[in-house]
Design a protein around this motif. Structure first.
Motif, PDB file in Angstrom:
ATOM      1  N   ALA A 185      32.673  36.145  34.967  1.00  0.00           N
ATOM      2  CA  ALA A 185      32.750  36.782  36.286  1.00  0.00           C
ATOM      3  C   ALA A 185      34.198  36.822  36.760  1.00  0.00           C
ATOM      4  O   ALA A 185      34.825  35.779  36.933  1.00  0.00           O
ATOM      5  N   ALA A 186      34.715  38.023  36.950  1.00  0.00           N
ATOM      6  CA  ALA A 186      36.070  38.213  37.460  1.00  0.00           C
ATOM      7  C   ALA A 186      35.991  38.644  38.923  1.00  0.00           C
ATOM      8  O   ALA A 186      35.023  39.292  39.335  1.00  0.00           O
ATOM      9  N   ILE A 187      37.007  38.288  39.702  1.00  0.00           N
ATOM     10  CA  ILE A 187      37.001  38.584  41.136  1.00  0.00           C
ATOM     11  C   ILE A 187      38.073  39.616  41.464  1.00  0.00           C
ATOM     12  O   ILE A 187      39.250  39.419  41.164  1.00  0.00           O
ATOM     13  N   LEU A 188      37.646  40.686  42.090  1.00  0.00           N
ATOM     14  CA  LEU A 188      38.592  41.685  42.562  1.00  0.00           C
ATOM     15  C   LEU A 188      38.800  41.444  44.053  1.00  0.00           C
ATOM     16  O   LEU A 188      38.132  42.029  44.896  1.00  0.00           O
ATOM     17  N   GLY A 189      39.707  40.517  44.337  1.00  0.00           N
ATOM     18  CA  GLY A 189      39.984  40.146  45.725  1.00  0.00           C
ATOM     19  C   GLY A 189      39.520  38.743  46.025  1.00  0.00           C
ATOM     20  O   GLY A 189      38.492  38.539  46.653  1.00  0.00           O
ATOM     21  N   SER A 190      40.300  37.768  45.592  1.00  0.00           N
ATOM     22  CA  SER A 190      39.960  36.368  45.844  1.00  0.00           C
ATOM     23  C   SER A 190      39.959  36.088  47.339  1.00  0.00           C
ATOM     24  O   SER A 190      40.850  36.522  48.070  1.00  0.00           O
ATOM     25  N   THR A 191      38.953  35.347  47.791  1.00  0.00           N
ATOM     26  CA  THR A 191      38.898  35.004  49.223  1.00  0.00           C
ATOM     27  C   THR A 191      40.047  34.079  49.613  1.00  0.00           C
ATOM     28  O   THR A 191      40.367  33.968  50.795  1.00  0.00           O
ATOM     29  N   MET A 192      40.655  33.407  48.653  1.00  0.00           N
ATOM     30  CA  MET A 192      41.739  32.473  48.943  1.00  0.00           C
ATOM     31  C   MET A 192      43.046  33.195  49.271  1.00  0.00           C
ATOM     32  O   MET A 192      43.718  32.879  50.257  1.00  0.00           O
ATOM     33  N   THR A 193      43.392  34.169  48.432  1.00  0.00           N
ATOM     34  CA  THR A 193      44.693  34.834  48.574  1.00  0.00           C
ATOM     35  C   THR A 193      44.593  36.349  48.579  1.00  0.00           C
ATOM     36  O   THR A 193      45.613  37.021  48.754  1.00  0.00           O
ATOM     37  N   GLY A 194      43.412  36.895  48.376  1.00  0.00           N
ATOM     38  CA  GLY A 194      43.249  38.345  48.322  1.00  0.00           C
ATOM     39  C   GLY A 194      43.638  38.964  47.006  1.00  0.00           C
ATOM     40  O   GLY A 194      43.492  40.177  46.794  1.00  0.00           O
ATOM     41  N   GLU A 195      44.132  38.165  46.076  1.00  0.00           N
ATOM     42  CA  GLU A 195      44.659  38.674  44.812  1.00  0.00           C
ATOM     43  C   GLU A 195      43.554  39.202  43.902  1.00  0.00           C
ATOM     44  O   GLU A 195      42.456  38.655  43.839  1.00  0.00           O
ATOM     45  N   PHE A 196      43.855  40.287  43.158  1.00  0.00           N
ATOM     46  CA  PHE A 196      42.938  40.829  42.160  1.00  0.00           C
ATOM     47  C   PHE A 196      43.150  40.089  40.842  1.00  0.00           C
ATOM     48  O   PHE A 196      44.294  39.923  40.401  1.00  0.00           O
ATOM     49  N   GLU A 197      42.074  39.662  40.216  1.00  0.00           N
ATOM     50  CA  GLU A 197      42.197  39.079  38.879  1.00  0.00           C
ATOM     51  C   GLU A 197      42.387  40.197  37.856  1.00  0.00           C
ATOM     52  O   GLU A 197      41.979  41.341  38.063  1.00  0.00           O
ATOM     53  N   ASP A 198      43.004  39.838  36.739  1.00  0.00           N
ATOM     54  CA  ASP A 198      43.368  40.830  35.721  1.00  0.00           C
ATOM     55  C   ASP A 198      42.150  41.115  34.844  1.00  0.00           C
ATOM     56  O   ASP A 198      41.971  40.506  33.777  1.00  0.00           O
ATOM     57  N   VAL A 199      41.320  42.046  35.292  1.00  0.00           N
ATOM     58  CA  VAL A 199      40.091  42.368  34.565  1.00  0.00           C
ATOM     59  C   VAL A 199      40.405  43.085  33.252  1.00  0.00           C
ATOM     60  O   VAL A 199      39.724  42.886  32.240  1.00  0.00           O
ATOM     61  N   LYS A 200      41.437  43.907  33.247  1.00  0.00           N
ATOM     62  CA  LYS A 200      41.794  44.636  32.022  1.00  0.00           C
ATOM     63  C   LYS A 200      42.195  43.676  30.910  1.00  0.00           C
ATOM     64  O   LYS A 200      41.746  43.813  29.755  1.00  0.00           O
ATOM     65  N   LEU A 201      43.033  42.689  31.227  1.00  0.00           N
ATOM     66  CA  LEU A 201      43.429  41.700  30.224  1.00  0.00           C
ATOM     67  C   LEU A 201      42.225  40.881  29.779  1.00  0.00           C
ATOM     68  O   LEU A 201      42.067  40.588  28.582  1.00  0.00           O
ATOM     69  N   LEU A 202      41.364  40.524  30.719  1.00  0.00           N
ATOM     70  CA  LEU A 202      40.147  39.791  30.369  1.00  0.00           C
ATOM     71  C   LEU A 202      39.296  40.604  29.400  1.00  0.00           C
ATOM     72  O   LEU A 202      38.777  40.063  28.416  1.00  0.00           O
ATOM     73  N   PRO A 213      29.551  39.834  28.004  1.00  0.00           N
ATOM     74  CA  PRO A 213      29.966  40.896  28.923  1.00  0.00           C
ATOM     75  C   PRO A 213      30.761  40.368  30.113  1.00  0.00           C
ATOM     76  O   PRO A 213      30.973  39.155  30.265  1.00  0.00           O
ATOM     77  N   ILE A 214      31.161  41.282  30.995  1.00  0.00           N
ATOM     78  CA  ILE A 214      31.922  40.957  32.205  1.00  0.00           C
ATOM     79  C   ILE A 214      31.172  41.484  33.428  1.00  0.00           C
ATOM     80  O   ILE A 214      30.637  42.600  33.399  1.00  0.00           O
ATOM     81  N   HIS A 215      31.130  40.668  34.464  1.00  0.00           N
ATOM     82  CA  HIS A 215      30.703  41.145  35.777  1.00  0.00           C
ATOM     83  C   HIS A 215      31.908  41.076  36.697  1.00  0.00           C
ATOM     84  O   HIS A 215      32.660  40.099  36.671  1.00  0.00           O
ATOM     85  N   VAL A 216      32.097  42.098  37.517  1.00  0.00           N
ATOM     86  CA  VAL A 216      33.200  42.101  38.473  1.00  0.00           C
ATOM     87  C   VAL A 216      32.643  41.897  39.878  1.00  0.00           C
ATOM     88  O   VAL A 216      31.850  42.710  40.367  1.00  0.00           O
ATOM     89  N   ASP A 217      33.059  40.796  40.483  1.00  0.00           N
ATOM     90  CA  ASP A 217      32.717  40.522  41.874  1.00  0.00           C
ATOM     91  C   ASP A 217      33.772  41.217  42.730  1.00  0.00           C
ATOM     92  O   ASP A 217      34.835  40.671  42.999  1.00  0.00           O
ATOM     93  N   ALA A 218      33.435  42.445  43.141  1.00  0.00           N
ATOM     94  CA  ALA A 218      34.370  43.245  43.935  1.00  0.00           C
ATOM     95  C   ALA A 218      33.945  43.271  45.395  1.00  0.00           C
ATOM     96  O   ALA A 218      34.125  44.277  46.090  1.00  0.00           O
ATOM     97  N   ALA A 219      33.391  42.147  45.859  1.00  0.00           N
ATOM     98  CA  ALA A 219      32.900  42.066  47.234  1.00  0.00           C
ATOM     99  C   ALA A 219      33.947  42.526  48.225  1.00  0.00           C
ATOM    100  O   ALA A 219      33.681  43.326  49.122  1.00  0.00           O
ATOM    101  N   SER A 220      35.168  42.043  48.070  1.00  0.00           N
ATOM    102  CA  SER A 220      36.241  42.385  49.006  1.00  0.00           C
ATOM    103  C   SER A 220      37.062  43.580  48.547  1.00  0.00           C
ATOM    104  O   SER A 220      37.484  44.400  49.355  1.00  0.00           O
ATOM    105  N   GLY A 221      37.309  43.688  47.242  1.00  0.00           N
ATOM    106  CA  GLY A 221      38.252  44.688  46.751  1.00  0.00           C
ATOM    107  C   GLY A 221      37.660  45.987  46.266  1.00  0.00           C
ATOM    108  O   GLY A 221      38.401  46.942  45.988  1.00  0.00           O
ATOM    109  N   GLY A 222      36.317  46.069  46.174  1.00  0.00           N
ATOM    110  CA  GLY A 222      35.697  47.266  45.616  1.00  0.00           C
ATOM    111  C   GLY A 222      35.915  48.520  46.441  1.00  0.00           C
ATOM    112  O   GLY A 222      35.955  49.632  45.898  1.00  0.00           O
ATOM    113  N   PHE A 223      36.062  48.361  47.760  1.00  0.00           N
ATOM    114  CA  PHE A 223      36.329  49.510  48.617  1.00  0.00           C
ATOM    115  C   PHE A 223      37.817  49.616  48.965  1.00  0.00           C
ATOM    116  O   PHE A 223      38.186  50.326  49.900  1.00  0.00           O
TER     117      PHE A 223
END
Length: 498
Positions: free
Chosen positions: A210-227, A243-253
């Motif tokens: 599970a990768a996070i697009l927009g960490s609640t701690m710092t807002g940073e996007f994790e590098d999903v492409k490298l993953l 497989p990969i799931h992207v938690d884009a709760a904050s960053g998806g929009f």
């Protein structure tokens, strides 16, 4: 205010002649944990509750929250008109169901799902990203279990690999559905999941990373492409298909409008599902979320319930049954009202206001900015010198100005870092950004004039220790005097006896 309700009891017949705050209903306490014996006028019930709610914080000044706190009046009207619609009644409210399906397809296309114009996207509206993550996790678990059973291998110890910065809903999923959560620890200066370390932790029991697009701690996007690249290599070496799931709760929009060239979504082959919160930067009141899958093959059919929808099949996959329709309708309103251009303008404005706030905080010379330029529009910052005062004191003093700014420590192994975080939402204007920066500077200067809690605590302990020491000395001297008295008394008796 004058009560106008009709009296329901003999002793209420004159209530309409009294002001609200002079009525016995407002003056006398209402039971908090038991139902009252008698009814009260609607005006009084409203006033009692409204008065207590005044003590809540102001939502627009709650800078801890990613959740939308303002919508246009036209959307408010749509919400109010649909509050009494139960979404699950698809036969009775077919248009609402159709609007949900349109939202799913719009979001799936926004995330580059590989579907043709004739195909329908696979996804569902949820009660926030928490339910969305539960559904995505269940799909991964079931697919993994089915494959393991077919191979004659054990299927009782599934795990998910995440960063230690994941939202608590991932911990809930792991605990509720008996999946081990393997967390990549953080370190100072690097507050998101390290893709290389994550892939190292993957084993044959890993149902997804599970990768996070927009960490609640710092807002940073994790590098999903490298993953995706590293995990593809590991899958080739091992024969697995993790497989990969992207938690884009904050960053998806946010990413599609601010960083369109950033590859994090279904453009990457291993990304099988994505969740996003409509009530965050989807610009809808809480609570609505969305989860979409890459294709039908990624959602096990045995998890999907099929109901008759006006003579046609209507598949459904949710944890909840009854739920309101208003947030789904509100989401569709925002998507067609704003369009790509409107969302892009709003996100650019949020990013600009985050820049204004960041520069104002930097000018104080007292903070380190730890949020990144690419990510959710927020500003996370820590004190350069926390030996005298802490971010928790700053957060406490900012409340006196009306601001609600969270202060917290980072997850393991960076828990020694404490930060403040300000989330920039649509209704946080440039004027508010400048005002907050000025108030932060005022608080810092005020704290400079106050004694350090640590120094005060040490002084207090020293005073207690000193006082205790004096008491101990006094007690010792007293004991010595008592001992001397008895010695003299005994000696005197001896001399008398002689």
């Amino acid at each position: 205010m004058v009560l106008t309700s009709t009296a329901t009891h003999p002793d209420e017949k004159d209530q309409s002649l009294n002001s609200t705050f002079a009525s016995r209903y407002v003056r006398d306490p209402i039971p908090k944990f038991k139902m009252p014996e008698k009814s009260i006028p609607k005006d009084a019930a409203f006033q009692i509750i409204n008065d207590e709610l005044m003590l809540d914080g102001a939502p627009r000044l709650n800078l801890a929250s990613f959740v939308t706190t303002w919508m246009e009046p036209e959307c408010d009207k749509l919400i109010m008109a649909s509050l009494n619609k139960n979404y699950v009644d698809m036969d009775e409210y077919p248009v609402t169901t159709e609007l949900q399906n349109r939202c799913v397809n719009i979001i799936a296309n926004l995330f580059h799902a590989p579907i043709s114009e004739e195909e329908t996207a696979v996804g569902v509206g949820t009660v926030g990203s928490s339910e969305a993550i539960m559904l995505a996790g269940l799909a991964f678990k079931r697919k993994w279990q089915t494959k393991r059973k077919a191979e004659g291998k054990p299927y009782d110890k599934p795990n998910i690999v995440t960063g230690a910065n994941v939202q608590v809903c991932w911990e809930k999923f792991a605990r509720y559905f008996e999946v081990e959560l393997k967390e990549v620890k953080l370190k100072e200066g690097y507050y998101v999941m390290d893709p290389a370390k994550a892939v190292e932790m993957v084993d044959e029991n890993t149902i997804c990373v599970a990768a996070i697009l927009g960490s609640t701690m710092t807002g940073e996007f994790e590098d999903v492409k490298l993953l995706n690249e590293l995990l593809t290599e590991k899958n080739k070496e091992t024969g697995w298909d993790t497989p990969i799931h992207v938690d884009a709760a904050s960053g998806g929009f946010i990413a599609p409008f601010l960083y369109p060239d950033l590859e994090w979504d279904f453009r990457l082959p291993l990304v099988k599902s994505i969740n996003v919160s409509g009530h965050k930067y989807g610009l809808v009141y809480p609570g609505v979320g969305w989860v979409v899958w890459r294709s039908k093959d990624d959602l096990p059919d045995e998890l999907v319930f099929h109901i008759n929808y006006l003579g046609s099949d209507q598949p459904t996959f949710t944890l909840n049954f009854s739920k309101g329709s208003s947030q789904i309708i509100a989401q569709y309103y925002q998507l067609i009202r704003l369009g790509f251009e409107g969302y892009k303008n709003i996100m650019e404005n949020c990013l600009e206001n985050a820049r204004v706030l960041k520069e104002g905080i930097e000018r104080t010379g007292r903070f380190n900015i730890i949020s990144k330029d690419i990510g959710v529009p927020l500003v996370a910052f820590s004190l350069k010198d926390s030996s005298q005062h802490t971010v928790f004191e700053i957060a406490d003093h900012l409340r006196k100005f009306g601001w609600i700014v969270p202060a917290y420590t980072m997850p393991p192994d960076a828990q020694h870092i404490a930060v403040l975080r300000v989330v920039i939402r649509e209704d946080f204007s440039r004027g508010l950004a400048e005002r907050l920066a000025a108030d932060i500077e005022k608080v810092v200067k005020l704290l400079d004039t106050l004694p350090s809690p640590l120094t005060t605590k040490v002084a207090h302990i020293t005073a207690i220790t000193s006082e205790t020491s004096e008491k101990v000395k006094s007690a010792i001297e007293t004991q010595k005097e008592i001992a001397l008295y008895w010695k003299r008394l005994v000696d005197g008796k001896r001399l008398g006896a002689c």
